[in-house]
Design a protein around this motif. Structure first.
Motif, PDB file in Angstrom:
ATOM      1  N   GLN A  30       0.822  -1.206   0.000  1.00  0.00           N
ATOM      2  CA  GLN A  30       0.000   0.000   0.000  1.00  0.00           C
ATOM      3  C   GLN A  30       0.860   1.262   0.000  1.00  0.00           C
ATOM      4  OE1 GLN A  30      -2.921  -0.317   3.127  1.00  0.00           O
ATOM      5  NE2 GLN A  30      -3.823  -2.171   2.258  1.00  0.00           N
ATOM      6  N   LEU A  31       1.965   1.250   0.711  1.00  0.00           N
ATOM      7  CA  LEU A  31       2.869   2.403   0.691  1.00  0.00           C
ATOM      8  C   LEU A  31       3.478   2.602  -0.696  1.00  0.00           C
ATOM      9  CD1 LEU A  31       4.694   1.991   4.123  1.00  0.00           C
ATOM     10  CD2 LEU A  31       3.087   3.802   3.490  1.00  0.00           C
ATOM     11  N   THR A  32       3.835   1.508  -1.337  1.00  0.00           N
ATOM     12  CA  THR A  32       4.372   1.594  -2.699  1.00  0.00           C
ATOM     13  C   THR A  32       3.331   2.152  -3.659  1.00  0.00           C
ATOM     14  OG1 THR A  32       5.829  -0.299  -2.279  1.00  0.00           O
ATOM     15  CG2 THR A  32       5.414   0.284  -4.576  1.00  0.00           C
ATOM     16  N   LYS A  33       2.083   1.718  -3.500  1.00  0.00           N
ATOM     17  CA  LYS A  33       0.994   2.217  -4.344  1.00  0.00           C
ATOM     18  C   LYS A  33       0.779   3.706  -4.117  1.00  0.00           C
ATOM     19  CE  LYS A  33      -3.952   1.664  -5.281  1.00  0.00           C
ATOM     20  NZ  LYS A  33      -5.192   0.938  -4.911  1.00  0.00           N
ATOM     21  N   ILE A  34       0.810   4.134  -2.857  1.00  0.00           N
ATOM     22  CA  ILE A  34       0.654   5.563  -2.548  1.00  0.00           C
ATOM     23  C   ILE A  34       1.744   6.373  -3.225  1.00  0.00           C
ATOM     24  CG2 ILE A  34       0.838   7.263  -0.692  1.00  0.00           C
ATOM     25  CD1 ILE A  34      -0.546   5.193   1.136  1.00  0.00           C
ATOM     26  N   GLU A  35       2.981   5.882  -3.148  1.00  0.00           N
ATOM     27  CA  GLU A  35       4.099   6.603  -3.764  1.00  0.00           C
ATOM     28  C   GLU A  35       3.919   6.703  -5.275  1.00  0.00           C
ATOM     29  OE1 GLU A  35       8.988   6.568  -3.650  1.00  0.00           O
ATOM     30  OE2 GLU A  35       7.882   4.743  -3.174  1.00  0.00           O
ATOM     31  N   GLU A  36       3.500   5.613  -5.911  1.00  0.00           N
ATOM     32  CA  GLU A  36       3.317   5.613  -7.365  1.00  0.00           C
ATOM     33  C   GLU A  36       2.182   6.547  -7.786  1.00  0.00           C
ATOM     34  OE1 GLU A  36       2.660   1.522  -8.207  1.00  0.00           O
ATOM     35  OE2 GLU A  36       4.795   0.988  -8.179  1.00  0.00           O
ATOM     36  N   VAL A  37       1.065   6.495  -7.068  1.00  0.00           N
ATOM     37  CA  VAL A  37      -0.090   7.335  -7.411  1.00  0.00           C
ATOM     38  C   VAL A  37       0.243   8.807  -7.238  1.00  0.00           C
ATOM     39  CG1 VAL A  37      -2.436   7.962  -6.732  1.00  0.00           C
ATOM     40  CG2 VAL A  37      -1.801   5.554  -6.916  1.00  0.00           C
ATOM     41  N   GLU A  38       0.874   9.156  -6.139  1.00  0.00           N
ATOM     42  CA  GLU A  38       1.187  10.556  -5.887  1.00  0.00           C
ATOM     43  C   GLU A  38       2.269  11.070  -6.842  1.00  0.00           C
ATOM     44  OE1 GLU A  38      -0.475  12.495  -4.114  1.00  0.00           O
ATOM     45  OE2 GLU A  38      -1.690  11.090  -2.951  1.00  0.00           O
ATOM     46  N   ALA A  39       3.172  10.192  -7.275  1.00  0.00           N
ATOM     47  CA  ALA A  39       4.209  10.602  -8.230  1.00  0.00           C
ATOM     48  C   ALA A  39       3.600  10.964  -9.579  1.00  0.00           C
ATOM     49  CB  ALA A  39       5.238   9.495  -8.393  1.00  0.00           C
ATOM     50  N   LYS A  40       2.500  10.286  -9.942  1.00  0.00           N
ATOM     51  CA  LYS A  40       1.839  10.549 -11.210  1.00  0.00           C
ATOM     52  C   LYS A  40       0.860  11.720 -11.134  1.00  0.00           C
ATOM     53  CE  LYS A  40       2.073   5.707 -12.684  1.00  0.00           C
ATOM     54  NZ  LYS A  40       1.274   4.480 -13.019  1.00  0.00           N
ATOM     55  N   SER A  41       0.512  12.116  -9.922  1.00  0.00           N
ATOM     56  CA  SER A  41      -0.466  13.192  -9.753  1.00  0.00           C
ATOM     57  C   SER A  41       0.115  14.526 -10.199  1.00  0.00           C
ATOM     58  CB  SER A  41      -0.897  13.277  -8.287  1.00  0.00           C
ATOM     59  OG  SER A  41      -1.748  14.377  -8.079  1.00  0.00           O
ATOM     60  N   GLN A  42      -0.723  15.323 -10.827  1.00  0.00           N
ATOM     61  CA  GLN A  42      -0.295  16.633 -11.304  1.00  0.00           C
ATOM     62  C   GLN A  42      -0.544  17.735 -10.274  1.00  0.00           C
ATOM     63  OE1 GLN A  42       1.349  16.963 -14.218  1.00  0.00           O
ATOM     64  NE2 GLN A  42       1.162  14.728 -14.409  1.00  0.00           N
ATOM     65  N   SER A  43      -1.214  17.390  -9.177  1.00  0.00           N
ATOM     66  CA  SER A  43      -1.528  18.397  -8.167  1.00  0.00           C
ATOM     67  C   SER A  43      -0.306  18.680  -7.301  1.00  0.00           C
ATOM     68  CB  SER A  43      -2.693  17.937  -7.286  1.00  0.00           C
ATOM     69  OG  SER A  43      -2.317  16.809  -6.519  1.00  0.00           O
ATOM     70  N   ASN A  44      -0.308  19.850  -6.680  1.00  0.00           N
ATOM     71  CA  ASN A  44       0.782  20.257  -5.797  1.00  0.00           C
ATOM     72  C   ASN A  44       0.388  20.114  -4.327  1.00  0.00           C
ATOM     73  OD1 ASN A  44       2.550  20.996  -7.921  1.00  0.00           O
ATOM     74  ND2 ASN A  44       1.462  22.942  -8.156  1.00  0.00           N
ATOM     75  N   ARG A  45      -0.599  19.289  -4.054  1.00  0.00           N
ATOM     76  CA  ARG A  45      -1.074  19.157  -2.679  1.00  0.00           C
ATOM     77  C   ARG A  45      -0.016  18.486  -1.804  1.00  0.00           C
ATOM     78  NH1 ARG A  45      -5.271  14.062  -2.194  1.00  0.00           N
ATOM     79  NH2 ARG A  45      -3.881  12.445  -2.997  1.00  0.00           N
ATOM     80  N   ARG A  46      -0.047  18.831  -0.518  1.00  0.00           N
ATOM     81  CA  ARG A  46       0.823  18.175   0.444  1.00  0.00           C
ATOM     82  C   ARG A  46       0.261  16.803   0.781  1.00  0.00           C
ATOM     83  NH1 ARG A  46       4.542  21.097   3.246  1.00  0.00           N
ATOM     84  NH2 ARG A  46       5.232  18.998   3.764  1.00  0.00           N
ATOM     85  N   VAL A  47       1.124  15.830   0.910  1.00  0.00           N
ATOM     86  CA  VAL A  47       0.703  14.456   1.185  1.00  0.00           C
ATOM     87  C   VAL A  47       1.071  14.113   2.619  1.00  0.00           C
ATOM     88  CG1 VAL A  47       0.912  12.043   0.519  1.00  0.00           C
ATOM     89  CG2 VAL A  47       1.020  13.835  -1.230  1.00  0.00           C
ATOM     90  N   PHE A  48       0.096  13.599   3.350  1.00  0.00           N
ATOM     91  CA  PHE A  48       0.284  13.229   4.750  1.00  0.00           C
ATOM     92  C   PHE A  48      -0.031  11.742   4.885  1.00  0.00           C
ATOM     93  CE2 PHE A  48      -1.331  13.991   9.369  1.00  0.00           C
ATOM     94  CZ  PHE A  48      -0.117  13.555   9.862  1.00  0.00           C
ATOM     95  N   VAL A  49       0.953  10.967   5.327  1.00  0.00           N
ATOM     96  CA  VAL A  49       0.799   9.515   5.477  1.00  0.00           C
ATOM     97  C   VAL A  49       0.857   9.163   6.964  1.00  0.00           C
ATOM     98  CG1 VAL A  49       1.761   7.241   4.953  1.00  0.00           C
ATOM     99  CG2 VAL A  49       1.845   9.063   3.230  1.00  0.00           C
ATOM    100  N   VAL A  50      -0.157   8.450   7.446  1.00  0.00           N
ATOM    101  CA  VAL A  50      -0.225   8.027   8.845  1.00  0.00           C
ATOM    102  C   VAL A  50      -0.303   6.502   8.894  1.00  0.00           C
ATOM    103  CG1 VAL A  50      -1.521   8.128  11.005  1.00  0.00           C
ATOM    104  CG2 VAL A  50      -1.411  10.148   9.523  1.00  0.00           C
ATOM    105  N   ILE A  51       0.569   5.886   9.700  1.00  0.00           N
ATOM    106  CA  ILE A  51       0.464   4.454   9.979  1.00  0.00           C
ATOM    107  C   ILE A  51       0.112   4.290  11.453  1.00  0.00           C
ATOM    108  CG2 ILE A  51       1.662   2.254  10.102  1.00  0.00           C
ATOM    109  CD1 ILE A  51       3.285   2.948   7.762  1.00  0.00           C
ATOM    110  N   ASP A  52      -0.994   3.651  11.731  1.00  0.00           N
ATOM    111  CA  ASP A  52      -1.488   3.522  13.095  1.00  0.00           C
ATOM    112  C   ASP A  52      -1.872   2.060  13.354  1.00  0.00           C
ATOM    113  OD1 ASP A  52      -2.518   4.052  15.612  1.00  0.00           O
ATOM    114  OD2 ASP A  52      -4.404   4.891  14.858  1.00  0.00           O
ATOM    115  N   SER A  53      -0.968   1.232  13.839  1.00  0.00           N
ATOM    116  CA  SER A  53       0.380   1.537  14.271  1.00  0.00           C
ATOM    117  C   SER A  53       1.355   0.598  13.567  1.00  0.00           C
ATOM    118  CB  SER A  53       0.483   1.335  15.788  1.00  0.00           C
ATOM    119  OG  SER A  53       0.336  -0.045  16.094  1.00  0.00           O
TER     120      SER A  53
END
Length: 214
Positions: free
Chosen positions: A57-80
């Motif tokens: 899932q972390l790898t997928k998040i990285e791939e999706v956000e890398a392809k995104s054209q938006s400049n939004r800040r990304v916040f990742v939380v792992i609990d726990s």
């Protein structure tokens, strides 16, 4: 991105808490059901059942956000993090080399997300007895978990305190235990430095509340 371990048992309380916080801080005109749902839609919640799924899932998040054209800040939380890895230690063959591998891989991925991708990364962890005394504790996963650049230890200082607006509070003491910019001082701090690295705050159903310094 909110990764909740343990089969998603913490997802519903998390969503409820977010809604309550938004209802409190937003003007009434912006706190409609439709607006709140749009806020929740911005939060992607997943439920990794073990360390392998957390890595995927972390790898997928990285791939999706890398392809995104938006400049939004990304916040990742792992609990726990200890909750994600517990199934790998308690089920199947007791191969602790696999557990050590997963701890190292997750730490490497999280550091890459923070240092290279520029994501904000927050990881919660449990505590266990240090073995030296029942009153002393240490982070779960022991010395194997070295990924955090900053480590903050949270401990309940007071319970069931009535704050402003007759709201029940739980007072939490937060102490800085590790910081990459000044690790020697935090590791060897004396009583005076220890006090400077501690702060209290209140936790209520509506969110975090400042506690006046004594």
């Amino acid at each position: 991105h909110y990764l909740a371990s343990g089969g998603g048992s913490s997802v519903l309380p998390f969503a409820r808490r977010i809604l309550k916080i938004c209802q409190k801080i937003l003007p009434p005109a912006q706190a409609s059901d439709a607006s709140l749902m749009k806020i929740l839609d911005l939060i992607e919640i997943s439920n990794p059942k073990d360390g392998y799924e957390a890595l995927r899932q972390l790898t997928k998040i990285e791939e999706v956000e890398a392809k995104s054209q938006s400049n939004r800040r990304v916040f990742v939380v792992i609990d726990s993090i200890s909750g994600c890895l517990t199934p790998n230690f308690l089920t199947g063959p007791k191969d602790y080399n696999v557990g050590a591998y997963l701890i190292g891989e997750l730490g490497m991925v999280l550091r890459r997300l923070a240092r290279i991708r520029g994501f904000a990364v927050l990881v919660t962890n449990g505590v266990v007895s240090s073995g030296l005394s029942s009153k002393l504790s240490q982070p779960a996963l022991g010395n194997s978990w070295r990924a955090p650049d900053v480590r903050v230890y949270l401990q309940v200082a007071q319970d069931s305190v009535i704050g402003q607006n007759n709201e029940a509070l739980r007072i939490i003491c937060a102490s800085l235990r590790k910081h990459h910019a000044n690790s020697a001082r935090v590791r060897n701090f004396d009583a005076q430095a220890s006090a400077a690295c501690m702060v209290n705050f209140g936790v209520a159903t509506s969110g975090i509340v400042d506690v006046p310094a004594k």
